[in-house]
Design an enzyme around this catalytic site. Structure first.
Site, PDB file in Angstrom:
ATOM      1  N   THR A 168     -59.309  31.602 -73.474  1.00 22.63           N
ATOM      2  CA  THR A 168     -59.473  32.205 -72.147  1.00 22.63           C
ATOM      3  C   THR A 168     -60.624  31.530 -71.410  1.00 22.63           C
ATOM      4  O   THR A 168     -61.586  31.069 -72.040  1.00 22.63           O
ATOM      5  CB  THR A 168     -59.756  33.712 -72.333  1.00 22.63           C
ATOM      6  OG1 THR A 168     -58.581  34.310 -72.844  1.00 22.63           O
ATOM      7  CG2 THR A 168     -60.169  34.401 -71.051  1.00 22.63           C
ATOM      8  N   VAL A 197     -50.728  43.373 -71.777  1.00 21.20           N
ATOM      9  CA  VAL A 197     -51.813  42.936 -70.901  1.00 21.20           C
ATOM     10  C   VAL A 197     -53.118  43.189 -71.637  1.00 21.20           C
ATOM     11  O   VAL A 197     -53.328  44.284 -72.174  1.00 21.20           O
ATOM     12  CB  VAL A 197     -51.785  43.707 -69.558  1.00 21.20           C
ATOM     13  CG1 VAL A 197     -52.988  43.342 -68.700  1.00 21.20           C
ATOM     14  CG2 VAL A 197     -50.482  43.411 -68.805  1.00 21.20           C
ATOM     15  N   GLY A 198     -53.976  42.180 -71.658  1.00 21.76           N
ATOM     16  CA  GLY A 198     -55.249  42.307 -72.378  1.00 21.76           C
ATOM     17  C   GLY A 198     -56.366  42.784 -71.475  1.00 21.76           C
ATOM     18  O   GLY A 198     -56.136  43.360 -70.402  1.00 21.76           O
ATOM     19  N   GLY A 220     -62.191  37.140 -75.916  1.00 22.09           N
ATOM     20  CA  GLY A 220     -62.126  37.624 -77.292  1.00 22.09           C
ATOM     21  C   GLY A 220     -60.969  38.579 -77.480  1.00 22.09           C
ATOM     22  O   GLY A 220     -60.019  38.578 -76.688  1.00 22.09           O
ATOM     23  N   GLY A 222     -58.827  41.301 -76.979  1.00 21.50           N
ATOM     24  CA  GLY A 222     -58.727  42.106 -75.767  1.00 21.50           C
ATOM     25  C   GLY A 222     -58.773  43.604 -75.983  1.00 21.50           C
ATOM     26  O   GLY A 222     -59.461  44.325 -75.257  1.00 21.50           O
TER      27      GLY A 222
HETATM   28  N1  ASP Z   1     -59.226  38.383 -74.112  1.00 25.45           N
HETATM   29  C1  ASP Z   1     -57.949  37.723 -74.067  1.00 25.45           C
HETATM   30  C2  ASP Z   1     -56.856  38.716 -74.335  1.00 25.45           C
HETATM   31  O1  ASP Z   1     -57.020  39.549 -75.183  1.00 25.45           O
HETATM   32  C3  ASP Z   1     -57.823  36.582 -75.022  1.00 25.45           C
HETATM   33  C4  ASP Z   1     -58.999  35.624 -75.112  1.00 25.45           C
HETATM   34  O2  ASP Z   1     -60.075  35.909 -74.588  1.00 25.45           O
HETATM   35  O3  ASP Z   1     -58.844  34.554 -75.700  1.00 25.45           O
HETATM   36  O4  ASP Z   1     -55.819  38.597 -73.719  1.00 25.45           O
END
Ligand code: ASP
Length: 301
Positions: A168, A197-198, A220, A222
Site C-alpha cells: 500500500t 474493503v480494508g 498493514g 487492515g
Molecule cells: N491496509 C491494506 C488493507 O488491509 C493493505 C496494506 O496496507 O498493505 O487493505
C-alpha cells in the site's frame, strides 16, 4: 511556513531484490509532491501527485501492480483528506481505474459525499472523465502468479501476510500556508474476498488529517488497523505533546498490544516535522522536511 512531505510504500518483509525499486519509487513520489509544494501548491495537490506517482509504479500494490482478489479481479481503495476543513473523499472496491487517488479527490471536490464504492464509483469516475482501462492494464506477472498459486493451493493470507507482502502507498504533507493533507491508496490484501474493503479508504483508519495537529497515513493488516482507528489514534497521541516519531511508535505499539496488529505509519505534524514507525520487518519510506532540510529515502528495518 516551509513545506514538508513524507511517503510510504508499504510495510512488510520487503525482499532484498525489491528494495531498490521501493526506495526509488518512494523517492520519486516524495520529489514529485515536494516539487508541487515548492511551487506553492496545496498539501492536497502534493499528496495526490505523490500517491499517483506510486500508483503508476508497478512496484506497489496500488493502481498498476495491484493484487488480485479471489475472483481474479483488481479492486482498489483510496482516500484523500484535507486537514483544513476535515473534508475527505474516498473510493472503495473500484475496478478498472489507473489512479483511484484522483477519483477519491474528485469525490471530495465534486460531491457532497465522502465515499463511493463499486459500480457507482466507476460510473462516477467515468462521468468525471476518468478513462476506464482494461483489467489487464492493471495486472503484472508477479500478482498473476500469486493468483494462480491461490487457485492451486486455496491458501488465504491473513496476519502472516504482513511478514509476507503489503505494498500500500501513502503520503502526508504540510504546505506553505500551514495546511496539512494526506492520501492512501491500495489494491488491498492479496487473495481477499471480492468486495472486501480494508482500512485504507476509511477516515481515521488508513488516513487522517487535521490542521490543528498534522496528517497520518497507515499501512498493514487492515482489519486490525480499523479496530484501533490507527491514523486518528496516532494524531491524538501527537496532540498529547509527543513528537511525530514517538506518536507513530506509540500508535503502532498500541496496534500490536491491543489487537496483535502488524503495520506501519507515517506522519507530518503541523510544524512540518515528520515521523514514521512500523512493527513489520521492513517499511519503505521517503521524506523531505522543509524546516530542517532533512531528506531521506530508505527501507526502515
Ligand atoms: N491496509 C491494506 C488493507 O488491509 C493493505 C496494506 O496496507 O498493505 O487493505
Amino acid at each position: 511556513m516551509k513545506p514538508s512531505i513524507i511517503v510510504h510504500g508499504g510495510a512488510w518483509s520487503i525482499p532484498d531484490d525489491l528494495v531498490d525499486g521501493h526506495v526509488r519509487g518512494c523517492e520519486s513520489a516524495a520529489d514529485a509532491g515536494f516539487k508541487e509544494l515548492l511551487a506553492g501548491a496545496s498539501a492536497m495537490d502534493a499528496v495526490v501527485e505523490a500517491v499517483a506517482t506510486m500508483e503508476d509504479d508497478a512496484t506497489f500494490d496500488a493502481g498498476v501492480g495491484s493484487v488480485l482478489n479471489q475472483s481474479g479481479k483488481v479492486e482498489l481503495d483510496a482516500i484523500v483528506m484535507d486537514g483544513g476543513n476535515l473534508r475527505s473523499g474516498a473510493v472503495a472496491a473500484l475496478q478498472r481505474i489507473r489512479n483511484p487517488v484522483r477519483v477519491a479527490r474528485a469525490v471530495m471536490d465534486c460531491t457532497q459525499y465522502s465515499m463511493l464504492a463499486g459500480e457507482g464509483a466507476l460510473e462516477f469516475a467515468s462521468s468525471k472523465g476518468f478513462e476506464k482501462c482494461a483489467e489487464e492494464d492493471l495486472l503484472v506477472g508477479r500478482e498473476l502468479e500469486d493468483y494462480r498459486e491461490f487457485i492451486r493451493t486455496g491458501v488465504l493470507r491473513t496476519r502472516e501476510h504482513f511478514s509476507g507482502k503489503g505494498d500500500t502507498v501513502g503520503a502526508c504533507a504540510v504546505d506553505v500556508e500551514g495546511h496539512v493533507a494526506c492520501a492512501t491508496s491500495t489494491g488491498g490484501i492479496p487473495r481477499k474476498l471480492a468486495g472486501r474493503v480494508g482500512d485504507s479508504p476509511l477516515v481515521g483508519c488508513g488516513a487522517y488529517a487535521n490542521d490543528e495537529v498534522g496528517a497520518a497515513s497507515a499501512t498493514g493488516w487492515g482489519e486490525q488497523i480499523m479496530a484501533v482507528v490507527l491514523s486518528k489514534t496516532a494524531l491524538d497521541i501527537r496532540s498529547g505533546l509527543q513528537d511525530s516519531c514517538a506518536a507513530c511508535r506509540n500508535a503502532v505499539e498500541h496496534l500490536n498490544k491491543r489487537v496483535g496488529g502488524l503495520g506501519g505509519l507515517i506522519m507530518v505534524d503541523r510544524e512540518g516535522a515528520v515521523g514514521y514507525h512500523h512493527n513489520t520487518p521492513r517499511m519503505a519510506f521517503a521524506f523531505i522536511e522543509g524546516t530542517t532540510g532533512r531528506k531521506a529515502a530508505a527501507i526502515s528495518v
